[in-house]
Write an enzyme that holds these catalytic residues in place. Structure first.
Site, PDB file in Angstrom:
ATOM      1  CG  ASP A   1      73.281  57.236  49.174  1.00 55.00           C
ATOM      2  OD1 ASP A   1      73.879  58.293  49.454  1.00 55.00           O
ATOM      3  OD2 ASP A   1      72.518  57.118  48.196  1.00 55.00           O
TER       4      ASP A   1
ATOM      5  CG  ASP B   1      71.046  57.978  44.686  1.00 58.58           C
ATOM      6  OD1 ASP B   1      72.186  57.852  45.152  1.00 58.58           O
ATOM      7  OD2 ASP B   1      70.202  58.762  45.162  1.00 58.58           O
TER       8      ASP B   1
END
Length: 160
Positions: free
Chosen positions: A139, A121
């Protein structure tokens, strides 16, 4: 013979997988783990983190079984959505578009889980003391697809 089903929407999934993986490789190369680089001061940073769980780091502290659970879940959901796309008429974009977004995001994060054991991330949004969990393109695709399914199901259909 190819039927006029909605499998053509998988091109979008493929584009999202490629964008997701390319962005992760880029940020792995240019960012130091955990160090924030401001993009828009007071709102947006690039911050490289590893997520061993699922959305919002759900089950990140588990003993490692979650890697395989979330991998199996991504494969199962993706296969189910591909099956539904195969049965769906091509013009049913209100279902096909969100399915393609979810598939692309699920496979993008699956690649990370299988390759690294965690999801990479790097997008960090915040406002003052509120910090949204760090996320990635995969995501965002999953969330956009899920919200799209709900919103588009609530809108009235036009009769053609």
């Amino acid at each position: 013979m190819l039927s006029a089903n909605a499998l053509v929407w998988l091109w979008l999934s493929l584009v999202l997988i490629l964008l997701d993986q390319a962005s992760k490789l880029y940020f792995i190369a240019v960012l130091d783990y955990g160090r924030s680089v401001p993009v828009i001061e007071g709102f947006w940073n690039w911050t490289l983190v590893h997520n061993h769980g699922a959305a919002f780091s759900f089950l990140a502290g588990a003993s490692g079984w979650q890697r395989w659970f979330f991998s199996a879940l991504a494969i199962g959901i993706s296969l189910l959505l591909v099956h539904w796309l195969r049965q769906m008429p091509r013009g049913h974009w209100r279902e096909a578009l969100p399915f393609a977004l979810i598939i692309g995001g699920a496979i993008g994060n699956l690649i990370d889980r299988l390759r690294f054991g965690y999801v990479v991330d790097f997008i960090h949004w915040y406002w003052r003391d509120f910090h949204w969990p760090v996320f990635n393109i995969a995501d965002a695709s999953i969330v956009t697809g899920a919200v799209g399914l709900v919103v588009l199901s609530l809108l009235p259909r036009r009769n053609a």
